[in-house]
Design a protein around this motif. Structure first.
Motif, PDB file in Angstrom:
ATOM      1  N   GLU A   1       5.984   3.372 -11.637  1.00 36.72           N
ATOM      2  CA  GLU A   1       4.640   3.946 -11.543  1.00 36.72           C
ATOM      3  C   GLU A   1       4.579   2.023 -11.893  1.00 36.72           C
TER       4      GLU A   1
ATOM      5  N   THR B   1       6.778   3.910  -1.865  1.00 38.59           N
ATOM      6  CA  THR B   1       7.531   5.240  -2.526  1.00 38.59           C
ATOM      7  C   THR B   1       8.622   4.012  -1.246  1.00 38.59           C
TER       8      THR B   1
ATOM      9  N   ALA C   1       7.656   5.577   2.673  1.00 37.68           N
ATOM     10  CA  ALA C   1       6.864   5.427   2.389  1.00 37.68           C
ATOM     11  C   ALA C   1       5.714   4.340   2.435  1.00 37.68           C
ATOM     12  N   GLY C   2       4.691   4.361   2.864  1.00 36.32           N
ATOM     13  CA  GLY C   2       3.549   3.256   2.199  1.00 36.32           C
ATOM     14  C   GLY C   2       4.039   1.907   3.783  1.00 36.32           C
TER      15      GLY C   2
ATOM     16  N   LYS D   1       7.202   4.755  -6.942  1.00 40.05           N
ATOM     17  CA  LYS D   1       6.062   5.673  -6.480  1.00 40.05           C
ATOM     18  C   LYS D   1       4.216   5.759  -6.242  1.00 40.05           C
ATOM     19  N   ASN D   2       4.383   5.770  -5.063  1.00 39.83           N
ATOM     20  CA  ASN D   2       3.040   5.451  -4.712  1.00 39.83           C
ATOM     21  C   ASN D   2       1.925   3.723  -5.556  1.00 39.83           C
TER      22      ASN D   2
ATOM     23  N   GLU E   1       1.310  -1.365  -0.362  1.00 37.26           N
ATOM     24  CA  GLU E   1      -0.616  -0.409   0.143  1.00 37.26           C
ATOM     25  C   GLU E   1       0.931   1.172   0.151  1.00 37.26           C
ATOM     26  N   GLY E   2       0.641   2.266  -1.216  1.00 43.14           N
ATOM     27  CA  GLY E   2       1.454   3.426  -0.924  1.00 43.14           C
ATOM     28  C   GLY E   2       2.666   2.943  -0.887  1.00 43.14           C
TER      29      GLY E   2
ATOM     30  N   ASN F   1       0.747   0.337  -4.834  1.00 38.02           N
ATOM     31  CA  ASN F   1      -0.391  -0.616  -4.901  1.00 38.02           C
ATOM     32  C   ASN F   1      -1.144  -1.769  -5.307  1.00 38.02           C
TER      33      ASN F   1
END
Length: 543
Positions: free
Chosen positions: A495, A283, A332-333, A295-296, A280-281, A298
């Motif tokens: 991505e 980065t 992140a995530g 990048k983000n 999840e999310g 999911n």
């Protein structure tokens, strides 16, 4: 026209030295004969261990580590180079005959600019002056479709993509105007979109320069696009030898017929189910950089199902695997696995965290200790995770060998005594020994011939049905994706650009990138490459 290269009744041998055992005599190539004229391409195809690269290197009168050319003749421009002596071989290697390796990244010096390396052998052999060599290199950069040909040589290897580096290596091989170039699996490690550009560049360069070439590969669809003639090899012997049209469209031998007729596995995708892995999310970036490689992101995968991660080199596929395994902490995530959140840092993960997420690597050769037996390799996780020893460990090792369809007689063998497909099966058994809930498969069939790869994929699907294990399958091979996936995530520049059930992702309308991927998968028919390039040229002109 006289033959540029003629190999007569070639025999190549070696001696293996298993630890603690008597040396073993091996015949690697037995009574192989080929001929090649200037301006033509000979394809050598076969599974790992068939003798392709060994024969290719023999065309330079070279044998790796203890390999000996013990019989036959290797005639280059009419003279037997086996009798050339050390000084004679130094004079012809890099001048009359050159070599393009599979891994361009490993072949270039990272501390030197590309131009210096591309012209190095040309200057060493005094084929031309430095200004002439640099002009020749720039002309080759242009022919090979490299960006900014005049300035490309001033870059360092890390400043160009994998496909560009492979084309730079082709320029290096062509620069001294050789008579013969040996291409050893030059596109195996490349994604399909890059591969098609490199194949086109190689084919055009061969046509423009008029050199003779040996093209070594395990992929019939690829060699069908560049070769005039094909030799099919197995266990060091010739299975079949003839024109490309004959081998592809009218094969005579059963093994060749099986290679040509390999079809995609009919795998019915499973319905969506609760995920065992949830990303999840996410980065992520590598230490010391300010560029986000992921990048983000999911994605998720359910128990007993397969998520295929597909995309070109540099899209972030393997980086995602590193984040999931904890080798690269995300910035992140979060990652949830089997109902719990995994620590971003590998060192903070529990023994169960490590056990339940296993990985199978692309190159089985480098993933196993050559000094350990199959039994020791498979037995290590049994001892580490479950404390099994003695007869209990041996019994479980044997059961795992049965599961991977290798059976008795392999426990005491060393990796060097196994075929490419057998090595990959041992790596699968080692992963299964930990009783994982998720196995990350990183390009596990990309170095295998179609028949062996087909067997590995069927094995993985059978094991998934038996064990209920989830797979995260990293690949650039769309045929593999169609054969094994339940869900697909298409990645581009870090991505996820297309994601969902296989039937949805592979159904039109497509975004531009997914359309490019799907149209770049080589087909086993003559003229396919030219047809695709012509179609894209017309589309480009229309736009």
């Amino acid at each position: 026209m006289a033959d540029l290269l003629e190999i007569k009744n070639l025999r190549i041998e070696a001696t293996a030295y298993p630890p603690g055992e008597k040396p073993r005599h091996l015949v690697l190539v037995d009574d192989v004969s080929v001929s090649l004229q200037k301006g033509r391409v000979l394809g050598l195809i076969g599974e790992s261990g068939a003798g392709k690269s060994t024969i290719g290197l023999a065309a330079m009168s070279f044998g790796r580590g203890g390999v000996r050319l013990t019989g036959g003749q290797v005639l280059l421009n009419g003279r037997d180079i086996r009798t050339a002596g050390a000084s004679g071989l130094r004079a012809l290697r890099g001048k009359e005959v050159t070599y393009v390796a599979q891994s361009a990244a490993a072949a270039f010096n990272p501390a030197k600019r590309l131009m210096e390396q591309v012209i190095e052998t040309t200057l060493l052999h005094k084929v031309m002056s430095r200004p002439e060599a640099e002009a020749r290199a720039v002309d080759l950069f242009r022919k090979l479709g490299l960006p900014n040909p005049e300035g490309f040589g001033q870059r360092y290897p890390h400043q160009v993509s994998g496909g560009q580096l492979q084309r730079a290596m082709t320029a290096m091989a062509l620069c001294p105007k050789p008579d013969l170039v040996i291409f050893d699996e030059p596109t195996t490690a490349l994604d399909v979109t890059t591969q098609i550009d490199v194949l086109a560049a190689i084919k055009e360069a061969i046509h423009d320069t008029g050199v003779g070439a040996i093209y070594i590969t395990h992929d019939l669809a690829v060699v069908a696009q560049v070769a005039d003639d094909i030799m099919v090899l197995r266990h060091g012997k010739t299975v079949e030898y003839g024109s490309t049209d004959h081998i592809i469209n009218r094969p005579a031998q059963a093994y060749t017929q099986a290679l040509v007729s390999v079809r995609s596995i009919d795998h019915t995708e499973k319905r969506p189910a609760p995920p065992v892995l949830k990303v999840e999310g996410i980065t992520a970036r590598y230490r010391g950089t300010n560029f986000d490689v992921l990048k983000n992101v999911n994605v998720d995968v359910a128990a007993g199902q397969t998520l295929a991660i597909v995309g070109e080199s540099g899209s972030g596929k393997s980086t995602l695997a590193r984040v999931i395994t904890g080798l690269l902490p995300a910035s992140a995530g979060k990652i949830s696995f089997a109902g719990r959140q995994l620590s971003a840092d590998l060192a903070a993960r529990t023994k169960d965290d490590l056990r339940e997420v296993q990985m199978i690597y692309q190159m089985a050769d480098t993933a196993m200790n050559p000094r350990q037996t199959v039994g020791t390799i498979i037995g290590r996780p049994l001892e580490f995770y479950f404390g099994l020893k003695g007869e209990a460990k041996r019994a479980r090792v044997q059961a795992l060998l049965e599961e991977i369809e290798m059976g008795k007689g392999f426990e005491n063998r060393y990796p060097a005594e196994l075929s490419g497909g057998q090595k990959q099966r041992v790596c699968i058994a080692r992963a299964l020994a930990a009783k994982p809930k998720l196995i990350i498969c990183d390009e596990v069939t990309s170095a295998l011939d179609p028949l062996v790869a087909d067997g590995i994929l069927k094995l993985l699907l059978n094991l998934q049905a038996l064990e209920g294990v989830a797979y995260l399958f990293i690949t650039h091979d769309l045929a593999t994706v169609k054969a094994i996936a339940d869900k697909i995530a298409v990645m581009y520049r870090g991505e996820v650009v297309r994601y969902g059930q296989k039937s949805d992702v592979l159904a039109p309308p497509f975004d531009d990138y997914t359309d490019l991927l799907l149209s770049s998968v080589p087909e086993m028919k003559l003229g396919w490459l030219e047809g695709v390039l012509k179609s894209r040229k017309m589309e480009s002109a229309g736009n």
